[in-house]
Design a protein around this motif. Structure first.
Motif, PDB file in Angstrom:
ATOM      1  N   TYR A 180     -17.543   8.168   1.489  1.00  6.61           N
ATOM      2  CA  TYR A 180     -15.931   8.904   2.056  1.00  6.61           C
ATOM      3  C   TYR A 180     -15.175   7.646   2.732  1.00  6.61           C
ATOM      4  N   PHE A 181     -13.993   7.599   2.118  1.00  5.63           N
ATOM      5  CA  PHE A 181     -13.192   6.910   2.874  1.00  5.63           C
ATOM      6  C   PHE A 181     -11.746   7.976   2.660  1.00  5.63           C
ATOM      7  N   CYS A 182     -11.086   7.416   4.787  1.00  3.35           N
ATOM      8  CA  CYS A 182     -10.011   8.253   4.503  1.00  3.35           C
ATOM      9  C   CYS A 182      -8.993   7.214   4.410  1.00  3.35           C
ATOM     10  N   ALA A 183      -8.223   7.840   4.177  1.00  3.80           N
ATOM     11  CA  ALA A 183      -7.035   6.342   3.998  1.00  3.80           C
ATOM     12  C   ALA A 183      -5.893   7.123   3.780  1.00  3.80           C
ATOM     13  N   LEU A 184      -4.700   6.450   4.808  1.00  4.36           N
ATOM     14  CA  LEU A 184      -3.216   6.619   4.788  1.00  4.36           C
ATOM     15  C   LEU A 184      -2.450   5.341   4.457  1.00  4.36           C
ATOM     16  N   SER A 185      -0.946   5.897   3.738  1.00  4.44           N
ATOM     17  CA  SER A 185      -0.324   5.591   2.825  1.00  4.44           C
ATOM     18  C   SER A 185       1.352   5.699   3.197  1.00  4.44           C
ATOM     19  N   ARG A 186       2.060   4.491   3.363  1.00  2.28           N
ATOM     20  CA  ARG A 186       3.345   5.036   4.196  1.00  2.28           C
ATOM     21  C   ARG A 186       4.332   3.799   3.697  1.00  2.28           C
ATOM     22  N   GLY A 187       5.887   4.470   3.706  1.00  4.78           N
ATOM     23  CA  GLY A 187       6.562   3.556   3.237  1.00  4.78           C
ATOM     24  C   GLY A 187       7.023   3.176   1.640  1.00  4.78           C
ATOM     25  N   GLY A 188       7.617   2.826   1.239  1.00  2.00           N
ATOM     26  CA  GLY A 188       8.606   2.207  -0.133  1.00  2.00           C
ATOM     27  C   GLY A 188       7.134   1.537  -1.111  1.00  2.00           C
ATOM     28  N   TYR A 189       6.190   1.179  -0.641  1.00  7.00           N
ATOM     29  CA  TYR A 189       4.749  -0.137  -0.818  1.00  7.00           C
ATOM     30  C   TYR A 189       4.007   0.529  -1.506  1.00  7.00           C
TER      31      TYR A 189
ATOM     32  N   ASN B 238       1.859   8.500  -4.328  1.00  5.85           N
ATOM     33  CA  ASN B 238       1.274   7.738  -5.749  1.00  5.85           C
ATOM     34  C   ASN B 238      -0.050   7.872  -5.921  1.00  5.85           C
ATOM     35  N   THR B 239      -0.518   8.104  -6.688  1.00  8.67           N
ATOM     36  CA  THR B 239      -2.166   7.577  -7.188  1.00  8.67           C
ATOM     37  C   THR B 239      -2.840   6.528  -7.514  1.00  8.67           C
ATOM     38  N   ILE B 240      -3.674   5.988  -6.002  1.00  8.80           N
ATOM     39  CA  ILE B 240      -3.990   4.275  -7.254  1.00  8.80           C
ATOM     40  C   ILE B 240      -5.144   4.610  -7.322  1.00  8.80           C
ATOM     41  N   TYR B 241      -5.740   4.071  -8.759  1.00 11.80           N
ATOM     42  CA  TYR B 241      -7.083   3.643  -9.392  1.00 11.80           C
ATOM     43  C   TYR B 241      -6.766   2.420  -8.797  1.00 11.80           C
ATOM     44  N   PHE B 242      -8.941   2.256  -8.716  1.00 11.44           N
ATOM     45  CA  PHE B 242      -9.516   1.857  -8.319  1.00 11.44           C
ATOM     46  C   PHE B 242     -10.823   0.440  -9.785  1.00 11.44           C
ATOM     47  N   GLY B 243     -10.484  -0.713  -9.446  1.00 10.82           N
ATOM     48  CA  GLY B 243     -11.641  -0.385 -10.676  1.00 10.82           C
ATOM     49  C   GLY B 243     -12.297  -0.561  -9.505  1.00 10.82           C
ATOM     50  N   GLU B 244     -14.150  -0.740 -10.726  1.00 14.36           N
ATOM     51  CA  GLU B 244     -15.281  -1.107 -10.593  1.00 14.36           C
ATOM     52  C   GLU B 244     -15.891  -2.006  -9.375  1.00 14.36           C
TER      53      GLU B 244
ATOM     54  N   ILE C 133      -3.302  -9.060  -1.191  1.00 13.23           N
ATOM     55  CA  ILE C 133      -2.329  -8.644  -2.146  1.00 13.23           C
ATOM     56  C   ILE C 133      -1.791  -8.085  -2.840  1.00 13.23           C
ATOM     57  N   GLN C 134      -0.421  -7.651  -3.050  1.00  8.19           N
ATOM     58  CA  GLN C 134       0.043  -6.499  -3.767  1.00  8.19           C
ATOM     59  C   GLN C 134       1.255  -6.568  -4.744  1.00  8.19           C
ATOM     60  N   PHE C 135       1.370  -7.303  -6.255  1.00 11.81           N
ATOM     61  CA  PHE C 135       2.113  -7.020  -6.895  1.00 11.81           C
ATOM     62  C   PHE C 135       3.040  -5.808  -7.491  1.00 11.81           C
ATOM     63  N   GLN C 136       4.555  -6.317  -7.663  1.00  7.05           N
ATOM     64  CA  GLN C 136       5.575  -4.857  -7.797  1.00  7.05           C
ATOM     65  C   GLN C 136       5.862  -5.425  -9.430  1.00  7.05           C
ATOM     66  N   ASN C 137       5.500  -5.532 -10.540  1.00  7.20           N
ATOM     67  CA  ASN C 137       5.151  -6.379 -12.262  1.00  7.20           C
ATOM     68  C   ASN C 137       5.045  -7.518 -11.923  1.00  7.20           C
ATOM     69  N   ASN C 138       5.422  -8.857 -11.738  1.00 10.59           N
ATOM     70  CA  ASN C 138       5.013 -10.096 -11.394  1.00 10.59           C
ATOM     71  C   ASN C 138       5.606 -10.819 -10.548  1.00 10.59           C
ATOM     72  N   GLY C 139       6.276 -10.052  -9.059  1.00  9.49           N
ATOM     73  CA  GLY C 139       6.351  -9.954  -8.031  1.00  9.49           C
ATOM     74  C   GLY C 139       5.410  -9.682  -6.985  1.00  9.49           C
ATOM     75  N   VAL C 140       5.407 -10.913  -5.915  1.00 12.49           N
ATOM     76  CA  VAL C 140       4.634 -10.098  -4.378  1.00 12.49           C
ATOM     77  C   VAL C 140       5.270  -9.468  -3.827  1.00 12.49           C
ATOM     78  N   VAL C 141       4.843  -8.243  -3.205  1.00 10.49           N
ATOM     79  CA  VAL C 141       5.768  -7.541  -2.404  1.00 10.49           C
ATOM     80  C   VAL C 141       4.550  -8.338  -0.986  1.00 10.49           C
ATOM     81  N   ASP C 142       3.752  -8.161  -1.083  1.00 11.28           N
ATOM     82  CA  ASP C 142       2.747  -7.429   0.763  1.00 11.28           C
ATOM     83  C   ASP C 142       1.804  -8.592   0.017  1.00 11.28           C
ATOM     84  N   ASP C 143       1.842  -9.932   0.827  1.00  7.96           N
ATOM     85  CA  ASP C 143       0.772 -10.901   0.473  1.00  7.96           C
ATOM     86  C   ASP C 143       0.259 -11.168   2.757  1.00  7.96           C
ATOM     87  N   SER C 144       0.537 -10.349   2.587  1.00  6.94           N
ATOM     88  CA  SER C 144       0.353 -10.693   4.587  1.00  6.94           C
ATOM     89  C   SER C 144      -1.314 -11.358   5.536  1.00  6.94           C
TER      90      SER C 144
END
Lengths: 115, 112
Positions: free
Chosen positions: B88-97, A102-108, A47-58
């Motif tokens: 090591y993980f390779c990954a992609l992202s595409r689109g606005g989300y 954009n860089t995504i940062y992960f927790g442990e 699942i992905q949230f943007q602020n408090n809204g769900v944008v992807d929970d497919s």
């Protein structure tokens, strides 16, 4: 700068029990993600949230998994009832804004074992 | 749909050996490409990224070049150290989300 915080780090439960994981993203990050990483596989977005809204929970198994992000800051992922195949690491991640690249940062991660 | 394929591991090398981990992708349009690293007991960390064709990402002696003609983003390092042992993980992202799609990961073990 503090990173993405998750708790608990480890949890062992019996099948059909429930469990909840908590995540606090990096301050100011609008986008929050929950990923599931099964041993030997790459992480899969639940699942992905943007602020408090769900944008992807497919890919979220909605019959047993639920997640919320109240007030657009921290988030909780719940599993009820748990199955053996839910044994995995649950990774929370955050990014400042949406947009490819954009860089995504992960927790442990929170390690779940269902017995 | 979009996908990432990595070479299977484990990859076992001696210290100071040359490293290549192959990664190819399937995606429409122009994805951004990433390498993440997971050290034992730790979370995923971004190692490097490239956001357009022919870009080279680099960090800590690791490099990868975004090759659109071969849909590849192979990870290389000229001289590995024991401390590089990780998955090591390779990954992609595409689109606005900005949804990351990961490969299965490649475990690297470096011996002294």
């Amino acid at each position: 700068e503090a990173g993405v915080a998750q708790s608990p780090r480890y949890k062992i439960i019996e099948k059909r029990q429930s469990v909840a994981f908590w995540c606090n993203p990096i301050s100011g990050h609008a986008t929050l993600y929950w990923y599931q990483q099964i041993l030997g596989q790459g992480p899969k977005l639940l699942i992905q949230f943007q602020n408090n809204g769900v944008v992807d929970d497919s890919q979220l198994p909605k019959d047993r998994f639920s997640a919320e992000r109240l007030k657009g800051v921290d988030s909780t992922l719940k599993i009820q009832p748990a199955k053996l195949e839910d044994s995995a690491v649950y990774l929370c991640a955050s990014s400042m804004i949406q947009g490819s690249g954009n860089t995504i940062y992960f927790g442990e991660g929170s390690w779940l074992t269902v017995v | 749909g979009d996908s990432v394929t990595q070479m299977e591991g484990p990859v076992t090398l001696s210290e100071e050996a040359f490293l290549t981990i192959n990664c190819t992708y399937t995606a429409t349009g122009y994805p951004s490409l990433f390498w993440y690293v997971q050290y034992p007991g730790e979370g995923l960390q971004l190692l490097l990224k490239a956001t357009k064709a022919d870009d080279k990402g680099s960090n800590k002696g690791f490099e990868a070049t975004y090759r659109k003609e071969t849909t590849s983003f192979h990870l290389e390092k000229g001289s590995v150290q024991v401390s590089d042992s990780a998955v090591y993980f390779c990954a992609l992202s595409r689109g606005g989300y900005n949804k990351l799609i990961f490969g299965a990961g490649t475990r690297l073990a470096v011996h002294p």
